[in-house]
Write an enzyme that holds these catalytic residues in place. Structure first.
Site, PDB file in Angstrom:
ATOM      1  N   GLU A 237      31.888  37.159  38.596  1.00 11.23           N
ATOM      2  CA  GLU A 237      32.921  38.255  39.307  1.00 11.23           C
ATOM      3  C   GLU A 237      33.238  39.535  38.051  1.00 11.23           C
ATOM      4  OE1 GLU A 237      34.322  38.954  42.049  1.00 11.23           O
ATOM      5  OE2 GLU A 237      34.222  36.972  42.951  1.00 11.23           O
ATOM      6  N   CYS A 271      38.916  45.820  36.705  1.00  9.56           N
ATOM      7  CA  CYS A 271      36.976  46.064  36.706  1.00  9.56           C
ATOM      8  C   CYS A 271      37.341  46.892  38.564  1.00  9.56           C
ATOM      9  CB  CYS A 271      37.172  44.972  37.625  1.00  9.56           C
ATOM     10  SG  CYS A 271      38.644  43.315  38.391  1.00  9.56           S
TER      11      CYS A 271
HETATM   12  P1  NDP Z   1      34.006  38.916  28.495  1.00 12.05           P
HETATM   13  O1  NDP Z   1      32.537  38.360  29.304  1.00 12.05           O
HETATM   14  O2  NDP Z   1      33.728  39.290  27.272  1.00 12.05           O
HETATM   15  O3  NDP Z   1      35.300  37.407  28.412  1.00 12.05           O
HETATM   16  C1  NDP Z   1      35.140  36.387  30.034  1.00 12.05           C
HETATM   17  C2  NDP Z   1      35.501  35.157  29.783  1.00 12.05           C
HETATM   18  O4  NDP Z   1      33.848  34.729  29.211  1.00 12.05           O
HETATM   19  C3  NDP Z   1      36.290  34.754  28.779  1.00 12.05           C
HETATM   20  O5  NDP Z   1      37.207  34.079  28.757  1.00 12.05           O
HETATM   21  C4  NDP Z   1      35.351  34.612  27.690  1.00 12.05           C
HETATM   22  O6  NDP Z   1      36.275  34.046  26.177  1.00 12.05           O
HETATM   23  C5  NDP Z   1      34.418  33.750  27.433  1.00 12.05           C
HETATM   24  N1  NDP Z   1      33.160  34.188  27.094  1.00 12.05           N
HETATM   25  C6  NDP Z   1      32.355  34.442  26.492  1.00 12.05           C
HETATM   26  N2  NDP Z   1      31.362  34.785  25.763  1.00 12.05           N
HETATM   27  C7  NDP Z   1      31.353  33.459  26.660  1.00 12.05           C
HETATM   28  C8  NDP Z   1      29.821  32.397  26.811  1.00 12.05           C
HETATM   29  N3  NDP Z   1      28.627  31.980  26.167  1.00 12.05           N
HETATM   30  N4  NDP Z   1      29.575  31.020  27.589  1.00 12.05           N
HETATM   31  C9  NDP Z   1      31.354  31.311  28.380  1.00 12.05           C
HETATM   32  N5  NDP Z   1      31.649  32.031  28.540  1.00 12.05           N
HETATM   33  C10 NDP Z   1      31.998  32.744  27.724  1.00 12.05           C
HETATM   34  O7  NDP Z   1      35.282  40.236  29.221  1.00 12.05           O
HETATM   35  P2  NDP Z   1      36.799  40.350  29.469  1.00 12.05           P
HETATM   36  O8  NDP Z   1      37.332  39.164  28.819  1.00 12.05           O
HETATM   37  O9  NDP Z   1      36.409  41.768  28.120  1.00 12.05           O
HETATM   38  O10 NDP Z   1      37.032  41.308  30.732  1.00 12.05           O
HETATM   39  C11 NDP Z   1      36.205  42.265  31.173  1.00 12.05           C
HETATM   40  C12 NDP Z   1      35.295  41.983  32.297  1.00 12.05           C
HETATM   41  O11 NDP Z   1      35.530  41.089  33.080  1.00 12.05           O
HETATM   42  C13 NDP Z   1      35.104  43.745  32.065  1.00 12.05           C
HETATM   43  O12 NDP Z   1      33.339  43.967  32.142  1.00 12.05           O
HETATM   44  C14 NDP Z   1      35.147  43.565  33.573  1.00 12.05           C
HETATM   45  O13 NDP Z   1      35.148  44.676  34.531  1.00 12.05           O
HETATM   46  C15 NDP Z   1      35.249  42.368  33.919  1.00 12.05           C
HETATM   47  N6  NDP Z   1      36.290  41.500  35.293  1.00 12.05           N
HETATM   48  C16 NDP Z   1      35.874  41.576  36.770  1.00 12.05           C
HETATM   49  C17 NDP Z   1      36.653  41.217  37.450  1.00 12.05           C
HETATM   50  C18 NDP Z   1      36.375  41.046  38.713  1.00 12.05           C
HETATM   51  O14 NDP Z   1      37.186  40.237  39.409  1.00 12.05           O
HETATM   52  N7  NDP Z   1      34.815  41.497  39.082  1.00 12.05           N
HETATM   53  C19 NDP Z   1      38.556  41.140  36.784  1.00 12.05           C
HETATM   54  C20 NDP Z   1      38.216  41.299  35.549  1.00 12.05           C
HETATM   55  C21 NDP Z   1      37.773  41.657  35.223  1.00 12.05           C
HETATM   56  P3  NDP Z   1      36.456  35.243  24.901  1.00 12.05           P
HETATM   57  O15 NDP Z   1      37.735  35.572  25.818  1.00 12.05           O
HETATM   58  O16 NDP Z   1      37.577  33.853  24.165  1.00 12.05           O
HETATM   59  O17 NDP Z   1      35.703  35.674  24.605  1.00 12.05           O
END
Ligand code: NDP
Length: 486
Positions: A237, A271
């Site tokens: 997502e 999102c």
């Molecule tokens: P990120 O992609 O930065 O992070 C998402 C999660 O992935 C965090 O827990 C992050 O950890 C983790 N992560 C980072 N790097 C890795 C890796 N290499 N391997 C595995 N996990 C990893 O997104 P954001 O947290 O900044 O969220 C914002 C984004 O999420 C926006 O693009 C938004 O549109 C989307 N979103 C989508 C939704 C949907 O349902 N479609 C709902 C809500 C948001 P850490 O934070 O510790 O870096």
């Protein structure tokens, strides 16, 4: 995100104050959690649908009893207003309740027709749990969004290891703590905390049967690459660039209200937030005037600061690019960006190839562009890589326009309503990802279908044996010709 190499702190983005300090779980710690989850999954699966539903309902009640405290943690870690956090939790609880109540009917073994040729068989289908599901969540709705995976995965009989965003670990811990007592401390829902590496370790940990990821498209690709090594299935997502379409016969006051709420609430960090509006030229001036009035009336406190400091730079870049290419600010402007806050910005006449139209802004910046008719609105809405949600305001043709949009969810004459309806699947297409949370699809997403064909009597024409006769095959082909060849 300070502290030592083995711990980190979540901060209140409004003040910079430490909210809580948590361990940075390394690969070994994540693997240990997954190993425990394998045990937890076995116990949880054996409880059956009723045993699980009972406990999930207890969890729901515990979350509701602690709602204000948890909302405070959400508010502290994200900076969003307390009431927005309470709204988020109310919706999350609705989903938990729905998942618990519908799992048995959706996933339990049921008979399916065996068909004429296989009439001697009893055919049944059940959806069995995968085992351990790794959930990786974002910070913008740190309870509602991951619960769309966690609640449905648990209801389907899986154990979950949850890696919350590094910005919102306290919310993740509070969710798991509320369940721990109800499941007698069994490792049914565990939380691992840390940065991206902790999430990456979860993708690679032996024993993880599936990863449900919510976050950015860029990170989703890294998650998929890691999961490819072990052929671990993923549900993805990602972000969006959701359009709102306004037809000439729309209720303009309602459409403007929806555009401003959909675009500005949670500081635009949604999102499925509204990022671009396509309004019929016949009503564009009247609609834009209403949007301007509503956006200008927003006072500090209506929404919080940008949760992720780096996102401010994205908003600034999109705004500067739009203005440089001939876009016009009718609310706010460059001075609206005053970290950690961004005040509402409404732009008009923004070229369709500018970053503010093609890339996810994830800030309180709304682009309002006028179109000749709804055909042009649909064409523009469908351009670009994302395909998450959309909104249509129209009196007569709302459903018809909605059906033409290339995306996963549409609200007609309201905004983001689909997310609050547990029976509706939630997810996107293209750069917005694939797979679905919520609804029956969201329950099935966390299972493996298991098909069973039980022979009730020997078939009159046996064709799957070396003892078969040519006559038997001739008879089968004759039936096939009769049934399908005419
Ligand atoms: P990120 O992609 O930065 O992070 C998402 C999660 O992935 C965090 O827990 C992050 O950890 C983790 N992560 C980072 N790097 C890795 C890796 N290499 N391997 C595995 N996990 C990893 O997104 P954001 O947290 O900044 O969220 C914002 C984004 O999420 C926006 O693009 C938004 O549109 C989307 N979103 C989508 C939704 C949907 O349902 N479609 C709902 C809500 C948001 P850490 O934070 O510790 O870096």
């Amino acid at each position: 995100m300070t502290a030592t190499a083995t711990t980190f702190s979540s901060l209140d983005p409004r003040t910079g104050e430490v909210v809580g300090t948590y361990p940075v779980h390394d690969a070994a710690a994540v693997e240990a959690a997954v190993a425990r989850a394998v045990e937890g999954a076995r116990w949880w699966a054996e409880l059956g649908f009723d045993g699980r539903a009972r406990r999930l309902r207890e969890w729901k009640k515990a979350l509701v009893r602690g709602l204000d405290g948890l909302a405070r943690t959400i508010s502290d870690e994200t900076g969003k207003p307390f009431d927005d956090a309470r709204l988020e939790l109310a919706l999350a609880v609705e989903h938990l309740d729905w998942a618990a109540r519908h799992a048995a009917k959706t996933l339990g073994r049921r008979r399916v027709r065996a068909g004429l040729l296989m009439a001697n068989q009893a055919a049944t289908l059940a959806y069995a749990p995968i085992g351990v599901v790794g959930v990786i969540g974002p910070w913008n709705y740190p309870a509602f969004t991951p619960m769309g995976s966690i609640a449905y995965a648990l209801a389907a009989g899986n154990a979950v290891v949850f890696k919350p965003s590094e910005l919102t670990p306290g919310v993740g811990m509070a969710l798991a703590d509320a369940l721990a007592e109800i499941v007698e401390g069994r490792p049914v829902l565990q939380v691992v905390t840390g940065f991206g590496e902790t999430g990456a370790a979860l993708c690679r940990a032996p024993g993880v049967g599936m990863i449900a990821f919510t976050g950015s498209t860029a990170t989703a690709k890294r998650v998929m690459a890691a999961c490819a090594e072990t052929l671990t299935p993923v549900l993805v997502e990602c972000g969006g660039k959701d359009p709102l379409l306004v037809d000439a016969d729309a209720d303009l006051a309602a459409a403007a209200d929806a555009a401003v709420w959909g675009g500005m609430s949670n500081s635009g960090q949604t999102c499925v937030g509204v990022e671009r509006v396509y309004v019929h030229e016949a009503v564009a001036d009247a609609f834009t005037a209403k949007v301007v009035a509503k956006a200008e009336a927003l006072r500090p406190g209506a929404f919080g600061p940008m949760t992720l400091p780096a996102q401010v730079d994205v908003v600034r870049r999109h705004l500067a690019d739009a203005l440089a290419r001939g876009g016009r600010a009718v609310v706010g402007g460059p001075a609206s960006v005053r970290p950690p806050y961004v005040d509402p910005v409404v732009l008009v006449e923004v070229p369709e190839d500018s970053a503010a139209v093609t890339e996810e802004t994830f800030g309180p910046l709304l682009v309002v562009n006028r179109v000749r008719d709804m055909d042009e609105a649909v064409e523009r809405a469908n351009a670009g890589g994302y395909g998450l949600g959309a909104t249509v305001f129209a009196e007569k043709r709302g459903t018809e326009i909605a059906a033409r949009l290339r995306c996963g969810m549409v609200s007609v004459n309201s905004v983001i309503a689909f997310a609050g309806i547990p029976a509706l699947p939630f997810g996107g297409t293209g750069d917005s990802g694939f797979g679905r949370i919520h609804g029956e699809d969201g329950l099935r997403a966390f299972t493996r279908p298991q098909a069973v064909a039980r022979q009730r009597w020997a078939p009159p024409i046996a064709v799957t044996t070396f003892r078969r006769s040519s006559r038997a095959v001739r008879a089968l082909v004759a039936v096939t010709r009769l049934r399908h060849g005419r």
